[in-house]
Design an enzyme around this catalytic site. Structure first.
Site, PDB file in Angstrom:
ATOM      1  N   ARG A   7      51.486  75.416  27.508  1.00 37.02           N
ATOM      2  CA  ARG A   7      52.241  76.667  28.368  1.00 37.02           C
ATOM      3  C   ARG A   7      53.303  77.673  27.128  1.00 37.02           C
ATOM      4  O   ARG A   7      54.326  78.370  26.956  1.00 37.02           O
ATOM      5  CB  ARG A   7      52.755  76.695  29.655  1.00 37.02           C
ATOM      6  CG  ARG A   7      51.584  76.269  30.213  1.00 37.02           C
ATOM      7  CD  ARG A   7      50.876  76.630  30.997  1.00 37.02           C
ATOM      8  NE  ARG A   7      49.201  76.570  31.639  1.00 37.02           N
ATOM      9  CZ  ARG A   7      48.515  76.121  31.613  1.00 37.02           C
ATOM     10  NH1 ARG A   7      47.815  75.630  30.223  1.00 37.02           N
ATOM     11  NH2 ARG A   7      47.519  75.671  32.133  1.00 37.02           N
TER      12      ARG A   7
ATOM     13  N   SER B  90      51.272  79.873  39.190  1.00 37.42           N
ATOM     14  CA  SER B  90      51.787  78.861  39.354  1.00 37.42           C
ATOM     15  C   SER B  90      52.887  79.548  38.710  1.00 37.42           C
ATOM     16  O   SER B  90      53.227  79.741  37.242  1.00 37.42           O
ATOM     17  CB  SER B  90      51.463  77.800  38.305  1.00 37.42           C
ATOM     18  OG  SER B  90      50.547  77.152  38.582  1.00 37.42           O
TER      19      SER B  90
ATOM     20  N   GLU C  41      57.294  79.359  34.274  1.00 31.23           N
ATOM     21  CA  GLU C  41      55.565  79.837  33.475  1.00 31.23           C
ATOM     22  C   GLU C  41      56.426  80.837  33.496  1.00 31.23           C
ATOM     23  O   GLU C  41      55.602  82.181  33.126  1.00 31.23           O
ATOM     24  CB  GLU C  41      54.522  79.423  34.255  1.00 31.23           C
ATOM     25  CG  GLU C  41      54.050  77.844  34.163  1.00 31.23           C
ATOM     26  CD  GLU C  41      52.374  77.693  34.356  1.00 31.23           C
ATOM     27  OE1 GLU C  41      51.887  79.046  34.490  1.00 31.23           O
ATOM     28  OE2 GLU C  41      51.554  76.636  34.480  1.00 31.23           O
TER      29      GLU C  41
END
Length: 324
Positions: free
Chosen positions: A179, A247, A317
């Site tokens: 990520r 998320s 995120e």
């Protein structure tokens, strides 16, 4: 059409500019304040010209479908550029006899890439069907799900910077992690990394505008079956019926953010009309009329609770930008 003011554009520009644009209609959380300036370019050439027209110190935010963005209730100073109307070209890109490629601009929705690849007997992009954002955002954060990550299938990318200069880059130009994506050799500190996470790009002055995905030839029917199964799993485990941003946190190494949050007793916890989903604790949903402040308060509550109980620092995120 909302009541946002529409401006006349400088000579040569073909897109649409609005002032005081409500961002709640442009982010998947359906909450938040207004952008000082919003620009909807006509295409890549128009985006290049618009960037060249901006003052050097103007804050710029590049966004697609707003699927991981929260604009605080006080709004956002600077210019938001929306890519999903303009950068939407998708086509086959020949990358060799044993494989193939899909060229997609940054505004193309990730699920569309998965379906397009399957229709053309290319496999390996199925996981993109589970990512609700655009290609640009997926590149910027190495988005992934169900065992796949965006940069696993990237052959090369095209970027644009604040001067309007475009560059072709390869995977070797970047440091790629879970990520997280960053240009090599920038040598910046944590503060600059946090600033980058408030933009759709690998740094504040350069953004992804297109990519070529390298894929293998295979069974399109099998690929479509995988996509169907993935979407069934997503429907069964995620609160897709309520506005959310996917998320909220990255999974810590060796753990799952949702399990840590649930273990803190926060599943179903509400502040105002925002709630940590009772279906998946790493999702925060807008139950109707939630303020951005309510959503951010739940983000902070989850961070604090997990740190206090487990000593784990959750990394976001989602991007939270603007004035409170």
């Amino acid at each position: 059409m909302n009541m946002a003011e529409t401006d006349n554009l400088a000579a040569g520009l073909r897109g649409e500019m609005r002032r005081r644009e409500p961002m709640a209609g442009h982010v998947s959380w359906r909450a938040g304040g207004k952008a000082e300036v919003a620009y909807f370019p006509a295409d890549l050439d128009d985006l290049v010209q618009f960037l060249r027209s901006l003052p050097a110190g103007e804050p710029v935010y590049m966004t697609g479908l707003g699927s991981n963005l929260l604009v605080r209730d006080g709004g956002l100073r600077g210019t938001v550029i929306f890519t999903h109307r303009a950068l939407r070209d998708i086509r086959l890109d020949h990358l060799g006899a044993l494989g193939g490629g899909v060229y997609a601009e940054a505004g193309v929705a990730c699920p569309k890439v998965a379906r397009y690849a399957a229709m053309n007997e290319l496999v390996g992009a199925e996981f993109l069907a589970g990512i609700p954002g655009t290609v640009g955002g997926a590149l910027a954060m190495n988005a992934g799900c169900y065992g796949g990550e965006t940069w696993d299938i990237v052959a090369h990318v095209l970027t644009v910077d604040r001067t309007g200069r475009t560059r072709a880059r390869t995977r070797e130009d970047y440091e790629i992690d879970y990520r997280r994506v960053r240009l090599k050799g920038e040598g910046r500190g944590r503060k600059e990394e946090e600033d980058d996470e408030d933009n759709q790009g690998v740094r504040s002055e350069e953004w992804f505008v297109a990519t070529s995905f390298r894929l293998k030839r295979g069974s399109g029917a099998e690929s479509r079956r995988k996509i169907t199964e993935l979407l069934k799993q997503r429907i069964a485990t995620q609160p897709l019926g309520e506005p959310n941003a996917g998320s909220v946190f990255r999974n810590p190494k060796g753990a799952y953010a949702a399990k840590l949050i649930e273990a803190c007793g926060l599943k179903g916890r509400a502040i105002g009309n925002a709630m940590i989903s009772d279906k998946h604790a790493n999702f925060i949903v807008n139950r109707g009329g939630a303020r951005a402040a309510d959503i951010e308060a739940l983000i902070l509550l989850a961070e604090h609770s997990v740190r206090e109980k487990f000593g784990v620092v959750l990394e976001r995120e989602v991007r939270v930008v603007g004035d409170a």
